[in-house]
Design an enzyme around this catalytic site. Structure first.
Site, short mmCIF file in Angstrom:
data_model
loop_
_atom_site.label_atom_id
_atom_site.label_comp_id
_atom_site.label_asym_id
_atom_site.label_seq_id
_atom_site.Cartn_x
_atom_site.Cartn_y
_atom_site.Cartn_z
CE1 TYR A 66 41.50 61.75 -3.40
CE2 TYR A 66 40.13 63.30 -4.62
CZ TYR A 66 41.06 62.27 -4.60
OH TYR A 66 41.55 61.77 -5.78
CB CYS A 67 44.35 64.02 1.87
SG CYS A 67 43.71 64.40 3.52
CB THR A 68 45.58 59.22 3.08
OG1 THR A 68 46.42 59.35 1.93
CG2 THR A 68 45.49 57.74 3.47
#
Length: 321
Positions: free
Chosen positions: A178-180
């Site tokens: 996951y990331c922003t």
């Protein structure tokens, strides 16, 4: 009550044959719509965060989606009381997210999507054979991350490939990155697959979409964002604070820069901690002759230096001159 402004976060991997020409046209359209923000254009696609009045942002989204290359683009939309940027920058770069992974094409191969509600259930159950992997930088996950996520000691996303060597022991597990907003995961998950990880997935739309669709449950702390807000609340179910003031050690998710421009350390700092050294991270920094006046915010706007949003635009429309 609806806010007057919106902030849009988006990306799309889609071939752009002539990025320079597209940049000029796109820049002009953003000026016509009074948008501000940062947009990166490359041969591999489009990546941006912009803010503007609601009607202007809605028109911008319609314009972008009308281009067949970006018909499937997904905008993460947040309501805000005012612009989240001071300037408009539309730039051409080699990649739409700097990863030094030019050989990776997410249009051909990437990790499968996990939708926010499914991800929420995974966080609740936390299966033993599943690993949640944060692919963001230190300053981002230090202020907020998902429960039980593995974080990487990296300053920039371009350091990710080197850190993957430390994850070999996870190759037999299901990995969800996951990331922003999702863009880094497109390449991160693809790279993991290239390195022999077999069961790789990614949180679709990243942390921001998870907050919009799954209430941000089990996201600990605040979400770091790349606009003037710096951090935003995400979790409306079981919110917590995980970061600590650099000076006092007390819980704080107030992100600031050290008032010493030669240090400029980007850290959590409470108002109490900031007041101790006049916005600096230490007594040593507070005594530097170039220290910036602390106004209570800990945010130091870069000099505009005669900023002109039309600079670099070669073909102005008559109405824009």
């Amino acid at each position: 009550m609806k806010e007057d402004y919106l902030v849009l976060l988006y990306y799309c991997y889609s071939r752009i044959e002539d990025p320079e020409t597209f940049r000029e046209q796109h820049h002009l359209r953003c000026l016509e719509l009074n948008l501000k923000g940062r947009i990166i254009i490359a041969e591999e696609g489009l990546n941006g965060t912009v803010s503007g009045l609601r009607a202007d942002c809605e028109q911008y989204m319609a314009d972008v989606k009308a281009d067949p290359r970006f018909a499937d683009i997904e905008f993460k939309v947040d309501e805000v009381p005012d612009h989240c940027f001071s300037k408009l920058h539309v730039r051409v770069k080699p990649e739409i997210v700097h990863a030094s992974l030019h050989q990776i094409d997410p249009r051909k191969r990437t990790g499968g999507y996990v939708e926010p509600e499914e991800f929420r259930q995974i966080l609740r159950d936390q299966p033993e054979d599943t690993v949640i992997l944060d692919v963001r930088s230190n300053y981002e996950h230090n202020v907020g991350k998902f429960k039980n996520a593995i974080t990487l000691d990296i300053e920039n996303f371009r350091d990710f490939p080197e850190k993957v060597k430390e994850l070999d022991h996870l190759k037999g597990k299901k990995v969800i990155t996951y990331c922003t907003g999702g863009i880094k995961c497109e390449k991160a998950s693809a790279y993991l697959l290239d390195q022999g990880f077999e069961d790789v997935h990614q949180l679709h739309g990243g942390i921001i979409k998870y907050g919009l669709e799954a209430e941000g449950e089990d996201f600990e702390g605040k979400c770091y964002v790349f606009d003037n807000r710096i951090v935003k609340d995400l979790n409306t179910v079981n919110p917590t604070t995980i970061s600590k003031c650099y000076v006092t050690g007390q819980p704080s998710d107030r992100m600031v820069n050290c008032a010493n421009p030669h240090c400029n350390k980007h850290i959590p700092m409470s108002e109490e901690g900031a007041n101790k050294y006049n916005g600096c991270c230490s007594e040593e920094c507070s005594k530097h002759p170039d220290v910036r006046p602390y106004d209570g915010s800990g945010y130091y706007q870069k000099e505009m230096n005669g900023y002109n949003p039309y600079r670099g635009v070669k073909r102005k429309k008559e109405t824009a001159e």
